[in-house]
Design an enzyme around this catalytic site. Structure first.
Site, PDB file in Angstrom:
ATOM      1  N   CYS A 195      -1.515  -3.882  38.894  1.00  8.23           N
ATOM      2  CA  CYS A 195      -2.217  -2.708  39.401  1.00  8.23           C
ATOM      3  C   CYS A 195      -1.256  -1.856  40.214  1.00  8.23           C
ATOM      4  O   CYS A 195      -0.640  -2.351  41.156  1.00  8.23           O
ATOM      5  CB  CYS A 195      -3.403  -3.138  40.264  1.00  8.23           C
ATOM      6  N   HIS A 223      -8.815 -13.839  35.746  1.00  9.25           N
ATOM      7  CA  HIS A 223      -7.832 -12.801  35.439  1.00  9.25           C
ATOM      8  C   HIS A 223      -6.617 -13.091  36.326  1.00  9.25           C
ATOM      9  O   HIS A 223      -6.623 -12.788  37.517  1.00  9.25           O
ATOM     10  CB  HIS A 223      -8.458 -11.435  35.747  1.00  9.25           C
ATOM     11  N   ASN A 266       0.445  -9.822  34.204  1.00 10.14           N
ATOM     12  CA  ASN A 266      -0.593 -10.810  33.900  1.00 10.14           C
ATOM     13  C   ASN A 266       0.024 -12.053  33.267  1.00 10.14           C
ATOM     14  O   ASN A 266       1.135 -12.006  32.751  1.00 10.14           O
ATOM     15  CB  ASN A 266      -1.585 -10.216  32.895  1.00 10.14           C
ATOM     16  N   ARG A 278      -4.416  -2.059  28.788  1.00  6.75           N
ATOM     17  CA  ARG A 278      -4.940  -1.472  30.022  1.00  6.75           C
ATOM     18  C   ARG A 278      -4.093  -1.921  31.231  1.00  6.75           C
ATOM     19  O   ARG A 278      -3.351  -1.143  31.799  1.00  6.75           O
ATOM     20  CB  ARG A 278      -6.417  -1.878  30.187  1.00  6.75           C
ATOM     21  N   ASP A 279      -4.166  -3.208  31.568  1.00  2.00           N
ATOM     22  CA  ASP A 279      -3.465  -3.666  32.773  1.00  2.00           C
ATOM     23  C   ASP A 279      -1.955  -3.564  32.581  1.00  2.00           C
ATOM     24  O   ASP A 279      -1.209  -3.287  33.518  1.00  2.00           O
ATOM     25  CB  ASP A 279      -3.862  -5.125  33.077  1.00  2.00           C
TER      26      ASP A 279
HETATM   27  P1  HMG Z   1     -11.497   9.951  44.437  1.00  2.00           P
HETATM   28  O1  HMG Z   1     -10.286  10.807  44.636  1.00  2.00           O
HETATM   29  O2  HMG Z   1     -12.141   9.347  45.633  1.00  2.00           O
HETATM   30  O3  HMG Z   1     -12.659  10.661  43.626  1.00  2.00           O
HETATM   31  O4  HMG Z   1     -11.132   8.830  43.404  1.00  2.00           O
HETATM   32  P2  HMG Z   1     -13.095  12.113  43.371  1.00  2.00           P
HETATM   33  O5  HMG Z   1     -14.498  12.026  42.909  1.00  2.00           O
HETATM   34  O6  HMG Z   1     -12.757  12.945  44.576  1.00  2.00           O
HETATM   35  O7  HMG Z   1     -12.165  12.575  42.140  1.00  2.00           O
HETATM   36  C1  HMG Z   1     -10.793  12.809  42.211  1.00  2.00           C
HETATM   37  C2  HMG Z   1     -10.349  13.519  40.952  1.00  2.00           C
HETATM   38  O8  HMG Z   1     -10.493  12.651  39.839  1.00  2.00           O
HETATM   39  C3  HMG Z   1     -11.207  14.734  40.623  1.00  2.00           C
HETATM   40  O9  HMG Z   1     -10.375  15.615  39.874  1.00  2.00           O
HETATM   41  C4  HMG Z   1     -12.254  14.177  39.698  1.00  2.00           C
HETATM   42  O10 HMG Z   1     -12.814  15.129  38.856  1.00  2.00           O
HETATM   43  C5  HMG Z   1     -11.461  13.184  38.907  1.00  2.00           C
HETATM   44  P3  HMG Z   1      -9.741  16.921  40.540  1.00  2.00           P
HETATM   45  O11 HMG Z   1     -10.933  17.750  40.950  1.00  2.00           O
HETATM   46  O12 HMG Z   1      -8.947  16.430  41.712  1.00  2.00           O
HETATM   47  O13 HMG Z   1      -8.915  17.503  39.421  1.00  2.00           O
HETATM   48  N1  HMG Z   1     -12.232  12.049  38.419  1.00  2.00           N
HETATM   49  C6  HMG Z   1     -12.171  11.578  37.176  1.00  2.00           C
HETATM   50  N2  HMG Z   1     -11.467  11.996  36.097  1.00  2.00           N
HETATM   51  C7  HMG Z   1     -11.637  11.284  34.956  1.00  2.00           C
HETATM   52  N3  HMG Z   1     -12.422  10.203  34.862  1.00  2.00           N
HETATM   53  C8  HMG Z   1     -13.117   9.759  35.920  1.00  2.00           C
HETATM   54  C9  HMG Z   1     -13.017  10.473  37.132  1.00  2.00           C
HETATM   55  N4  HMG Z   1     -13.557  10.304  38.352  1.00  2.00           N
HETATM   56  C10 HMG Z   1     -13.079  11.275  39.132  1.00  2.00           C
HETATM   57  N5  HMG Z   1     -13.883   8.681  35.803  1.00  2.00           N
HETATM   58  C11 HMG Z   1     -11.668   7.235  41.696  1.00  2.00           C
HETATM   59  C12 HMG Z   1     -12.055   7.822  43.043  1.00  2.00           C
HETATM   60  C13 HMG Z   1     -12.468   5.970  41.499  1.00  2.00           C
HETATM   61  C14 HMG Z   1     -11.981   8.255  40.607  1.00  2.00           C
HETATM   62  C15 HMG Z   1     -10.134   6.934  41.707  1.00  2.00           C
HETATM   63  O14 HMG Z   1      -9.849   6.187  42.846  1.00  2.00           O
HETATM   64  C16 HMG Z   1      -9.678   6.181  40.495  1.00  2.00           C
HETATM   65  O15 HMG Z   1      -9.729   6.692  39.379  1.00  2.00           O
HETATM   66  N6  HMG Z   1      -9.173   4.953  40.705  1.00  2.00           N
HETATM   67  C17 HMG Z   1      -8.760   4.111  39.596  1.00  2.00           C
HETATM   68  C18 HMG Z   1      -7.738   3.130  40.064  1.00  2.00           C
HETATM   69  C19 HMG Z   1      -7.381   2.195  38.939  1.00  2.00           C
HETATM   70  O16 HMG Z   1      -7.656   2.442  37.782  1.00  2.00           O
HETATM   71  N7  HMG Z   1      -6.703   1.092  39.318  1.00  2.00           N
HETATM   72  C20 HMG Z   1      -6.243   0.117  38.369  1.00  2.00           C
HETATM   73  C21 HMG Z   1      -7.347  -0.692  37.766  1.00  2.00           C
HETATM   74  S1  HMG Z   1      -7.923  -1.992  38.820  1.00  2.00           S
HETATM   75  C22 HMG Z   1      -6.822  -3.287  38.540  1.00  2.00           C
HETATM   76  O17 HMG Z   1      -5.792  -3.107  37.943  1.00  2.00           O
HETATM   77  C23 HMG Z   1      -7.211  -4.667  38.989  1.00  2.00           C
HETATM   78  C24 HMG Z   1      -7.689  -5.542  37.824  1.00  2.00           C
HETATM   79  O18 HMG Z   1      -6.669  -5.675  36.845  1.00  2.00           O
HETATM   80  C25 HMG Z   1      -8.085  -6.942  38.335  1.00  2.00           C
HETATM   81  C26 HMG Z   1      -7.001  -7.587  39.211  1.00  2.00           C
HETATM   82  O19 HMG Z   1      -5.861  -7.788  38.727  1.00  2.00           O
HETATM   83  O20 HMG Z   1      -7.339  -7.852  40.357  1.00  2.00           O
HETATM   84  C27 HMG Z   1      -8.917  -4.940  37.141  1.00  2.00           C
HETATM   85 MG    MG Z   2      -5.012  -7.057  36.906  1.00  2.00          MG
END
Ligand code: HMG
Ligand code: MG
Length: 316
Positions: free
Chosen positions: A257, A224, A270, A7-8
């Site tokens: 990320c 993490h 990581n 994932r990450d």
């Molecule tokens: P948004 O643009 O505000 O939301 O995104 P929306 O509701 O307007 O949806 C946008 C589009 O995404 C739409 O599609 C939705 O249907 C679709 P379109 O009409 O444009 O074709 N959609 C989805 N599709 C599939 N699955 C879903 C989903 N939800 C909406 N669940 C949203 C808001 C949260 C969806 C977006 O910002 C997002 O997906 N963000 C994810 C970011 C991410 O994954 N970042 C990396 C993980 S976090 C990380 O790495 C940190 C961590 O490792 C810890 C650390 O290191 O600190 C965990």
């Molecule tokens: Mg991370």
């Protein structure tokens, strides 16, 4: 031990690794003796095109019986909203078993990062998670709550430990089972890790040896760590001293990320799983990871990101 490289690790790769190669990597990691493999994210493919095949990857793992093999680790996924949870539950429904045992919601202690990562304020993210947590728990899943930027934010700089504790308290308040503290850009050292854990402990007590229910995850606190400056190992030591007994790590140190990178600079990887295992053992604790198998999985991870996985480059 949670392996987060599928994932990450893969979410930050410029190329999309093919689905069969992802299944191969997650399967190899599942055979290493870790307690959990974080397989993918049910997020918007517009935001993270690298993980747009989460359903197919879980289907591949279920088809191979990876989730039900003897000693199989838990398989988990990130879910940012109800739509993501529905996709995760659909996998379990199709297979008639809990292929996915845990889902993780994710927010941050930094408003700017939260907005850039999930397009919400911290308060909005917590609101958004309420039905996700309730739905996951009523389906019998454990829910992890990530807080990113617990030491520093790539956009706001140093983060007040009290802000982290506040968000931990908010997650506890909505019924999240376990807390995962993310040093997203690897800014921590032993002293800052101690400070943040001491602050969090007031809102979410950090359980010590023997008190953690690994099978259910209830109350567990995980660290993490990203390893930008080579200090992740000293943060592990600080975590162990503060009572932390659960860590995330990534084979071959992949990770980062995409929304934590700045000015053409990729987000840091990581902590390497091998380095984490060595440090935990050095500190006198047992960890059930099989070294040679982990090394094989790490070689596979390296070969995938070196281009052997095929797939399309992601335009951002
Ligand atoms: P948004 O643009 O505000 O939301 O995104 P929306 O509701 O307007 O949806 C946008 C589009 O995404 C739409 O599609 C939705 O249907 C679709 P379109 O009409 O444009 O074709 N959609 C989805 N599709 C599939 N699955 C879903 C989903 N939800 C909406 N669940 C949203 C808001 C949260 C969806 C977006 O910002 C997002 O997906 N963000 C994810 C970011 C991410 O994954 N970042 C990396 C993980 S976090 C990380 O790495 C940190 C961590 O490792 C810890 C650390 O290191 O600190 C965990
Ligand atoms: Mg991370």
């Amino acid at each position: 031990m949670t392996e987060v490289s599928p994932r990450d690790g893969l979410q930050n790769e410029p190329r999309v690794i093919s689905t069969p190669e992802k299944v191969r990597l997650a399967s190899a990691l599942a055979g290493c003796g870790v307690e959990e493999v974080e397989v993918s994210s049910f997020v918007s493919p517009r935001w993270i095109p690298q993980l747009g095949d989460a359903t197919e990857v879980f289907d591949g793992l279920a088809r191979g019986g990876v989730d039900i093999a003897p000693g199989a680790p838990w398989l988990s996924a990130l879910v940012p909203n109800e739509r993501g949870l529905a996709s995760a539950l659909a996998v379990n429904e199709r297979w008639g078993r809990r292929v996915i045992r845990k889902v993780s919601v994710f927010t941050a202690a930094s408003e700017t990062f939260c907005r850039k990562n999930i397009n919400a304020t911290i308060a909005e993210s917590i609101e958004r998670f309420v039905p996700v947590v309730a739905g996951a728990r009523s389906a019998g899943l454990v829910v992890r709550g990530y807080v990113s930027c617990v030491i520093a934010c790539p956009f706001e700089g140093a983060i007040d430990p009290a802000a982290v504790a506040r968000v931990a308290g908010m997650l506890r308040g909505i019924g999240v089972d376990e807390l995962d503290l993310g040093d997203t850009i690897g800014a921590g050292d032993a002293a800052s890790t101690e400070r943040v854990l001491a602050a969090v402990d007031l809102e979410w007590p950090i359980t010590g040896v023997g008190e953690v229910d690994f099978a259910g995850g209830r109350g567990m606190v995980t660290l993490h760590l990203h390893d930008t400056f080579g200090r992740a190992v000293e943060c592990v030591r600080a975590g162990l001293a503060a009572g932390v007994r659960s860590f995330d790590a990534s084979a071959a140190g992949l990770g980062g990320c995409p929304y934590a990178g700045r000015e053409g600079k990729r987000a840091p990887g990581n902590i390497d799983t091998g380095a984490l295992v060595r440090e935990i053992r050095r500190a006198g604790y047992a960890v059930g990871v099989d070294g040679p198998r982990l090394e094989d999985a790490a070689s596979l991870a390296r070969s995938l990101v070196a281009g052997a996985g095929g797939g399309e480059a992601v335009a951002r």
